[in-house]
Each structure stands twice: as structure tokens, then as C-alpha cells.
Write a protein that holds these residues in place. Sequence first.
Motif, PDB file in Angstrom:
ATOM      1  N   TYR A  58       0.829  -1.207   0.000  1.00 10.72           N
ATOM      2  CA  TYR A  58       0.000   0.000   0.000  1.00 10.72           C
ATOM      3  C   TYR A  58       0.865   1.259   0.000  1.00 10.72           C
ATOM      4  O   TYR A  58       0.550   2.237  -0.689  1.00 10.72           O
ATOM      5  N   ILE A  80       2.132   1.823  -3.607  1.00 12.30           N
ATOM      6  CA  ILE A  80       1.069   2.273  -4.509  1.00 12.30           C
ATOM      7  C   ILE A  80       0.619   3.691  -4.159  1.00 12.30           C
ATOM      8  O   ILE A  80       0.384   4.522  -5.056  1.00 12.30           O
ATOM      9  N   GLU A  81       0.525   3.986  -2.883  1.00 14.96           N
ATOM     10  CA  GLU A  81       0.095   5.324  -2.467  1.00 14.96           C
ATOM     11  C   GLU A  81       1.121   6.381  -2.892  1.00 14.96           C
ATOM     12  O   GLU A  81       0.753   7.472  -3.345  1.00 14.96           O
ATOM     13  N   SER A  95       0.889   6.793  -6.708  1.00 15.25           N
ATOM     14  CA  SER A  95      -0.358   7.462  -7.067  1.00 15.25           C
ATOM     15  C   SER A  95      -0.301   8.951  -6.758  1.00 15.25           C
ATOM     16  O   SER A  95      -0.741   9.785  -7.556  1.00 15.25           O
ATOM     17  N   SER A  96       0.247   9.303  -5.591  1.00 16.46           N
ATOM     18  CA  SER A  96       0.323  10.717  -5.203  1.00 16.46           C
ATOM     19  C   SER A  96       1.309  11.503  -6.063  1.00 16.46           C
ATOM     20  O   SER A  96       1.164  12.707  -6.241  1.00 16.46           O
ATOM     21  N   LEU A 152       1.237   6.564 -11.700  1.00 14.75           N
ATOM     22  CA  LEU A 152       0.358   5.455 -12.059  1.00 14.75           C
ATOM     23  C   LEU A 152      -0.657   5.928 -13.087  1.00 14.75           C
ATOM     24  O   LEU A 152      -1.392   6.879 -12.865  1.00 14.75           O
ATOM     25  N   ASP A 166      -3.287   4.066 -14.315  1.00 16.23           N
ATOM     26  CA  ASP A 166      -4.609   3.613 -13.882  1.00 16.23           C
ATOM     27  C   ASP A 166      -4.601   3.355 -12.387  1.00 16.23           C
ATOM     28  O   ASP A 166      -3.568   3.021 -11.798  1.00 16.23           O
ATOM     29  N   GLU A 167      -5.758   3.503 -11.793  1.00 19.30           N
ATOM     30  CA  GLU A 167      -5.884   3.262 -10.357  1.00 19.30           C
ATOM     31  C   GLU A 167      -5.732   1.764 -10.068  1.00 19.30           C
ATOM     32  O   GLU A 167      -6.277   0.917 -10.778  1.00 19.30           O
ATOM     33  N   VAL A 168      -4.993   1.443  -9.031  1.00 16.35           N
ATOM     34  CA  VAL A 168      -4.781   0.046  -8.632  1.00 16.35           C
ATOM     35  C   VAL A 168      -5.801  -0.314  -7.559  1.00 16.35           C
ATOM     36  O   VAL A 168      -5.821   0.291  -6.485  1.00 16.35           O
ATOM     37  N   GLY A 169      -6.657  -1.277  -7.860  1.00 10.77           N
ATOM     38  CA  GLY A 169      -7.655  -1.710  -6.898  1.00 10.77           C
ATOM     39  C   GLY A 169      -7.103  -2.715  -5.910  1.00 10.77           C
ATOM     40  O   GLY A 169      -5.903  -3.034  -5.913  1.00 10.77           O
ATOM     41  N   TYR A 206       6.111  -2.295  -9.796  1.00 15.00           N
ATOM     42  CA  TYR A 206       5.961  -1.043  -9.057  1.00 15.00           C
ATOM     43  C   TYR A 206       7.186  -0.625  -8.247  1.00 15.00           C
ATOM     44  O   TYR A 206       7.231   0.515  -7.773  1.00 15.00           O
TER      45      TYR A 206
END
Length: 314
Positions: free
Chosen positions: A206, A209-210, A213-214, A218, A220-223, A239
Amino acid sequence: MCLKGLGFSESTVVNVLEAFPLVIMMDEDRIRDKMVFLMDIGFEKDDVDRIIRLFPFSMAFEVGKKMKPLFDEFEDLGFSLDVVRWEVLRDPRVLGMEVGELTQCLKMLRSLKCRTVIKENIFRIGAFRAGYEVKMRVDCLRKYGLTYRDAFTVLWKEPRALLYEIVHIEKKIDFLLQTMKFDVFCLVQVPEYLGVNFEKKVVPRYNVIEYLSSSGRLGDEVGLRGLIKPSRLRFYNLYVKPYPECKKLYGRYAAAEVKSRHPAGMWKLFQPQKHSESREDVENIRSVLFCFTGTEVGLLLKKTMCYQTDFLSG
């Protein structure tokens, strides 16, 4: 005064009045019936006092409508009174199970399709306790909003969750809802989230990914599925490896340079050996084939392939 007159201790009386104040509306005979029923099935008077003190809400259960059918179910499932008494003394909340609930839990456990070692660890504490642990985790999931059916589905798909303490499951769900901002129904789609290690897998992934993303890296959003499903090697290559600054966020796994489970170059061992052909060998083959007609060459090659097939197969 009624409770004290029946032999209950001071602390038990206080717990009952605080947890189940409607006891003041009950007559003495109804209270005595519960005490007599528990003593008739083998509990000592001190045991009854302890059961009521630890689970005072049991005073609300009717003997004929709840307690007797519940013990009849335990007997029908093949559990002896000794086992039932031990489990009730171990955790008096067992008396709070609905009639038929333990049957459903054990049915689910016996239908599990998982590794043998996981199933053995689940039943290591005994079938009765294993079924009760399922009930406790179903109640935990329902507390967060899942339906009874969905809670059973999650545990059936991810039985490793049965090996985690409830406090650890609650910690994972709180992190999922409050920090990761996912919906609780994501657990129905990705039940593996409850079966993986929280500190070693969930938090490091997490964090990576966070961060990506910030920082807008990224596309596309990673679910939740993309966060939990990939193997360590795949997640690392996707990643972590392309972004050196993420190695620190990923922790000790990045420092070890996540490796494949197969040794490098192992595929080379399965390649057939190649033998170099000299010019002399080629000329010899040509001279031999020149002596045969086209039909004879075809039969010769066909027979050679059959011999080779027989040799390889046995």
C-alpha cells in the motif's frame, strides 16, 4: 436478593444487573430453571456462577426454547457432554449460538477446498472449537456490514482467515476501510486480503502504490485485487524496480532483490544438445542418399523417425 438467594456471588449479581437489567422483570422460578438445567447436565454450582458472571446475557435464554434445543444439537453432532461442558467453561458465549448455527459452520468447514495443512491447523483445536471460531469470525464480518451469506463466502474462499485472531482481522478491515478507503464488500471479490500477512504484505504494498499514485506515476488506479493478487516478484517488477525510491518503502524485500523461485538459466538444462556437423559428415550423408530412389528415402526417413520416437518414449 433473589439472585443472592440462589447462591450467585456478589460480582455475578452486579454483572447481571449491568449487562441484562431486564432480569428484574423475571420471577425467581425462571431464574432457578436455568440454574437447575445447567446443574443437571453436569455443571457444578461454582461453574454455573462463573458462566453467568462471564456471560450474563445468558439469563435471557429460555430453557425450553433455546438452551435445551442447543444442547440437543450438540449431541446430534456427536459431541459428548464432557466436550460441551469443557467448551462452555472455556468460553460461556457458546451458549449464545443460535440453534443450527454450529451445524452450518461445521458443514462449511468440511466442504473446504484448500491445502491439507491449512485444514489440519483449523481442526487442530477440535471440531467443536473450530466450528465456534467460524461463528465468531462470521459475527465479526457481519459487524462491518457484510451479510450472513457473504461472510460465509469470504471465509470459505479464504480459510487462512480462520487461523488469524479476531483482533488481527479487525485491524485489517479497519485499515481497508479507513486508510485504503475501500468498501467492505471488496472482501467478497478479494477475500485473499484477510489471509495475507498484514505487516509483511499489505502495508508495504500500500505504501508503494500510495506514493506512486500521489506522485502521478500510475496511469490507472490500482484496486484491491491489483494490490494483493500479484506475486512478490511480479509486484516488485511492476511497481518497485522501475522506481528506486520505492525500494525503501517496500522494506527488506526490496533490499533482497526479489528473485524468482527458479534458478537463473535453469531452462538451458532442458534444451537438447547440439552436435556440430563437419563438411565430411554432410558429404557422407549425401552420398548415401544418392544411392536410394525418392520412395526409398522417404521410407528410410519415416522408419528413422519411428525408431527415434520409440527411443524417446521408452
